[in-house]
Write a protein that holds these residues in place. Structure first.
Motif, short mmCIF file in Angstrom:
data_model
loop_
_atom_site.label_atom_id
_atom_site.label_comp_id
_atom_site.label_asym_id
_atom_site.label_seq_id
_atom_site.Cartn_x
_atom_site.Cartn_y
_atom_site.Cartn_z
N CYS A 110 -21.58 -25.12 -19.20
CA CYS A 110 -20.81 -24.83 -18.00
C CYS A 110 -21.03 -25.90 -16.93
N ALA A 111 -20.07 -25.98 -16.06
CA ALA A 111 -20.12 -26.90 -14.92
C ALA A 111 -19.22 -26.32 -13.84
N PRO A 112 -19.47 -26.65 -12.59
CA PRO A 112 -18.62 -26.16 -11.50
C PRO A 112 -17.16 -26.60 -11.69
N ASP A 113 -16.25 -25.78 -11.21
CA ASP A 113 -14.82 -26.09 -11.33
C ASP A 113 -14.48 -27.45 -10.74
N GLU A 114 -15.10 -27.82 -9.62
CA GLU A 114 -14.78 -29.11 -9.00
C GLU A 114 -15.13 -30.27 -9.93
N VAL A 115 -16.26 -30.16 -10.62
CA VAL A 115 -16.69 -31.20 -11.56
C VAL A 115 -15.74 -31.26 -12.75
N ARG A 116 -15.39 -30.10 -13.28
CA ARG A 116 -14.48 -30.03 -14.42
C ARG A 116 -13.11 -30.61 -14.06
N LYS A 117 -12.63 -30.25 -12.88
CA LYS A 117 -11.32 -30.75 -12.42
C LYS A 117 -11.34 -32.27 -12.32
N GLU A 118 -12.42 -32.80 -11.75
CA GLU A 118 -12.56 -34.26 -11.61
C GLU A 118 -12.57 -34.93 -12.99
N ARG A 119 -13.26 -34.34 -13.94
CA ARG A 119 -13.31 -34.89 -15.31
C ARG A 119 -11.93 -34.84 -15.97
N MET A 120 -11.22 -33.73 -15.79
CA MET A 120 -9.88 -33.61 -16.38
C MET A 120 -8.95 -34.66 -15.81
N LEU A 121 -9.00 -34.85 -14.49
CA LEU A 121 -8.17 -35.87 -13.85
C LEU A 121 -8.57 -37.26 -14.34
N GLY A 122 -9.87 -37.47 -14.52
CA GLY A 122 -10.38 -38.76 -14.99
C GLY A 122 -9.96 -39.09 -16.41
N ARG A 123 -9.68 -38.07 -17.21
CA ARG A 123 -9.25 -38.34 -18.59
C ARG A 123 -7.72 -38.35 -18.71
N GLY A 124 -7.04 -38.27 -17.56
CA GLY A 124 -5.60 -38.44 -17.58
C GLY A 124 -4.75 -37.20 -17.39
N ASP A 125 -5.37 -36.03 -17.22
CA ASP A 125 -4.59 -34.82 -16.97
C ASP A 125 -3.97 -34.89 -15.58
N THR A 126 -2.80 -34.30 -15.43
CA THR A 126 -2.18 -34.22 -14.11
C THR A 126 -2.91 -33.15 -13.30
N LEU A 127 -2.74 -33.19 -11.98
CA LEU A 127 -3.36 -32.19 -11.12
C LEU A 127 -2.87 -30.80 -11.52
N GLU A 128 -1.57 -30.68 -11.78
CA GLU A 128 -1.00 -29.39 -12.19
C GLU A 128 -1.62 -28.89 -13.49
N LYS A 129 -1.77 -29.77 -14.47
CA LYS A 129 -2.36 -29.40 -15.76
C LYS A 129 -3.83 -28.98 -15.58
#
Length: 176
Positions: A110-129
């Motif tokens: 597990c990791a905080p949502d903010e960290v996960r969101k940052e990682r998802m954006l860093g791997r190319g996911d859109t903000l909406e995704k």
């Protein structure tokens, strides 16, 4: 078998790769999804037709099976060995834990949502995704902590500390 579970962006694949370097073997799942250009049959997945998947299911060879985005993903019992490691979804973990003949040790990453969101954006996911995944994961992973052997929060520990703790806990569990 060591089972890793966690929401999008917690580092499941990174930790799986590190544990493979330490001697674990990746359990290979079967899937009915189309093979991508960078996929290797028998390495990423065993790519099978729906008919082949249904036959495996009829024969009772599947340890877990989930339908996701119109495709079937399943892990055969023959892949569920002590030296194996696999990443599964919550429904897959429930199915694996329901099998009396499998030796499962599960770890919730597990990791905080903010960290996960940052990682998802860093791997190319859109903000909406990324926002969709966070909302989906909140619902899908509700109550999962009660099903696992240990929970690790990788926002606090370094990757090496996590790997060492997983290996140590797994060895303690297997030596009982």
């Amino acid at each position: 078998m060591l089972v890793l579970i966690g929401e999008s962006g917690v580092g499941k694949t990174t930790i799986e790769d590190e544990l493979i370097k330490k001697g674990y073997v990746r359990a290979i799942s079967h899937t009915t999804r189309e093979k991508r250009s960078n996929d290797v049959d028998g390495v990423n997945y065993f790519f099978v037709s729906r008919e082949e998947m249904e036959e495996l299911d009829r024969k009772g060879e599947l340890a877990e099976r989930i339908d996701f985005c119109g495709n079937v993903y399943a892990l055969c019992k023959e892949q569920c060995k002590t030296d194996k490691i696999v990443v599964v979804a919550p429904e897959g973990l429930k199915q694996l834990l329901a099998k009396d003949d499998l030796d499962i040790f599960s770890v919730y990453l597990c990791a905080p949502d903010e960290v996960r969101k940052e990682r998802m954006l860093g791997r190319g996911d859109t903000l909406e995704k990324a926002e969709e995944r966070l909302a989906y994961d909140r619902e899908t992973f509700a109550g999962i902590r009660d099903m696992v052997n240990i929970t690790l929060d990788n926002s606090v520990k370094t990757l090496n500390e996590i790997v060492e703790e997983v290996v140590n806990e797994y060895e303690k569990y297997n030596n009982k």
